[in-house]
Design a protein around this motif. Structure first.
Motif, short mmCIF file in Angstrom:
data_model
loop_
_atom_site.label_atom_id
_atom_site.label_comp_id
_atom_site.label_asym_id
_atom_site.label_seq_id
_atom_site.Cartn_x
_atom_site.Cartn_y
_atom_site.Cartn_z
N VAL A 60 0.72 -1.26 0.05
CA VAL A 60 0.10 -0.03 0.01
C VAL A 60 1.00 1.31 -0.07
N ALA A 63 2.54 1.62 -3.26
CA ALA A 63 1.96 2.04 -4.58
C ALA A 63 1.40 3.62 -4.31
N ARG A 64 1.01 3.97 -2.93
CA ARG A 64 0.78 5.30 -2.96
C ARG A 64 2.09 6.39 -3.13
N ARG A 113 -1.04 4.46 -12.10
CA ARG A 113 -0.75 4.39 -10.71
C ARG A 113 -1.84 4.23 -9.49
N TRP A 114 -2.98 5.17 -9.98
CA TRP A 114 -3.94 5.19 -9.19
C TRP A 114 -4.73 3.84 -9.18
N GLN A 116 -3.22 0.96 -9.58
CA GLN A 116 -2.36 0.20 -8.85
C GLN A 116 -2.29 0.30 -7.43
N TYR A 117 -2.57 1.58 -7.02
CA TYR A 117 -3.01 2.03 -5.60
C TYR A 117 -4.19 1.28 -5.16
N GLN A 118 -5.23 1.23 -5.74
CA GLN A 118 -6.57 0.50 -5.62
C GLN A 118 -6.30 -1.08 -5.36
N LYS A 121 -4.45 -1.72 -2.25
CA LYS A 121 -5.49 -1.63 -0.92
C LYS A 121 -6.34 -2.93 -1.02
#
Length: 480
Positions: A60, A63-64, A113-114, A116-118, A121
């Motif tokens: 997390v 990725a953030r 990237r967004w 990927q962040y989801q 999580k």
């Protein structure tokens, strides 16, 4: 009316040196909750699962980081020697200098990237639920290992009682042979029965040791003796006694199934991430430089060609990148992610079906166990009565020694079947709750209230009211 059985128990208890629970004082016996707490602290598999979750949870922040500003700094120290051949003569020059720089980049539009962040999580939630499932499984594993010891102890106790009964039968056969009331065949048959029971007792002793060793593996602690379960434990049907209600609960609360839901979510977000590889990206960038004019390279500018001192430069702008063709890499990654999503969805469906099957089967198993425990208990009474009648027939000559030995085997087999049914009922109850996702440490607390600190397998592996029940049956009162 269980005079012979009680005598066999007494002889076996006195003769055996392997009475595990009886050898230790009551105060030193370990309870179920204590074993579970030790497993929570020392179990290697649980420790590994926690470490695995700790590692996965780092996806997390990683990725953030792709969505947050990126700041870097650096310095350059240069020394440049230049030689130029000209018609009017050679020109030699030497320049040196130091410069410093700082760069800042802030993503403004990074769809990949967004997503990927989801996905990160969702992966973190999946790992968290997988850890919870491991912790819940340790509750069941602790109970299974604990009651496996009690099962092995009760089996050993009944096997020792059986050995003592066969030894007594052998002694009687020898006595009858000595006075001419039977032939050598009876002695040999009794000897064979005794030898077999002795071998079974040796195996049962090893099984007890193996069961205790499993406790060591589970908790990294050794135990001299553990508390036994009382025969007063209520044998009740599941509440609610409705298989569909249990299946519905499992669909909502089963931890492995919930974890698989987040696995599908992570795969969906990964597919979106791969697809967004075709999308443009936009970043805000800023750069600051300071240093010698020579080191910054400004002397190629007419405006600064005669300036030899320090200089500063600040740059602010936007960077737009539009992917056009990457050799087919992005399209291939999209196809890969789509297949991974399909795999994850099918694995979830397979798991759901297994959970439904297990829940229904365990619900039936518990209901069957309730009836089986009562039936097995009654079979002990019936087999004891049959043994009594067979022995009387042997004394008067209507039955032979083989009939007596078979009746004894049936009696002690029914004893072991009864205890197996009790422990199957306990474990299947816990497995049903695990399948439904409701298993908790409080379930072990509830079982602990029926543990007997002074439990002695050689005396307590049979219900205390069994003799009265047998007597009532022989007196024509089967409703006792």
């Amino acid at each position: 009316m269980l005079r012979r059985l009680s005598l066999a128990l007494a002889v076996a208890s006195a003769a055996s040196g392997m009475a595990w629970a009886a050898d230790a004082p009551a105060g030193s016996k370990t309870g179920l909750v204590t074993v579970y707490n030790e497993a929570v602290k020392n179990n290697a598999d649980l420790a590994a699962a926690r470490a695995n979750y700790g590692a996965i949870s780092e996806v997390v922040p990683q990725a953030r980081a792709g969505l947050l500003p990126n700041l870097s700094a650096g310095a350059d120290m240069t020394n440049t020697d230049t030689q130029v051949d000209r018609s009017i003569g050679d020109l030699d020059s030497s320049r040196s200098g130091t410069s410093y720089r700082a760069s800042l980049s802030q993503p403004l539009f990074r769809a990949d990237r967004w997503f990927q962040y989801q996905a990160a999580k969702a992966t973190n939630e999946q790992a968290s639920l997988a850890l919870s499932a491991t912790e819940q499984n340790l509750i069941l594993q602790s109970a299974e290992t604990y009651f496996a010891v009690l099962r092995a102890q009760d089996t050993l106790a009944s096997t020792k009682a059986e050995e003592a009964a066969f030894k007594r039968q052998l002694d009687q056969a020898n006595e009858r042979f000595d006075v001419g009331l039977s032939d050598k065949t009876d002695v040999l048959e009794a000897q064979a029965g005794y030898d077999t029971s002795r071998a079974n007792r040796i195996i049962a002793e090893r099984n007890v040791q193996d069961a205790f060793q499993a406790l060591v593996t589970l908790t990294n602690n050794e135990y001299a003796a553990i508390e036994g379960i009382q025969h007063t434990l209520p044998i009740l049907v599941p509440v609610p006694n409705d298989a569909k209600a249990w299946v519905d609960t499992a669909a909502q609360q089963n931890l492995n199934l919930q974890s698989s839901n987040f696995a599908v979510d992570a795969a969906e977000e990964t597919l979106r991430q791969r697809k967004s590889g075709h999308a443009p990206t936009l970043d805000a960038v800023a750069q600051y430089q300071k240093g010698d004019n020579d080191s910054l390279g400004f002397n190629n500018s007419d405006a600064l060609s005669v300036y030899d001192g320090d200089a500063e430069q600040t740059t602010i702008g936007l960077q737009l990148n539009i992917p056009i063709y990457s050799g087919g890499l992005t399209s291939s990654q999209v196809r890969e992610a789509y297949q991974t999503l399909t795999q994850t969805e099918q694995e979830r469906e397979s798991l759901r079906r297994q959970i439904v099957e297990n829940t229904r089967n365990l619900h039936r198993a518990v209901n069957t166990d309730v009836e089986t425990v009562q039936a097995r208990k009654q079979s002990i009474i019936s087999n004891q009565s049959a043994l009594e009648a067979t022995e009387i027939g042997y004394q008067v000559g209507t039955r032979n020694i083989v009939d007596v030995l078979d009746a004894q085997r049936q009696l002690y087999s029914s004893v072991r079947n009864y205890n197996d049914a009790r422990y199957d009922y306990i474990i299947n109850n816990l497995r049903l709750k695990q399948a439904a996702g409701t298993l908790a440490p409080s379930d072990l607390d509830a079982l602990s209230s029926f543990l007997k600190p002074d439990y002695n397998p050689d005396q307590d592996f049979l219900p205390p009211d069994l003799a009265k029940a047998a007597e009532a049956q022989l007196n024509g009162n089967p409703e006792y």
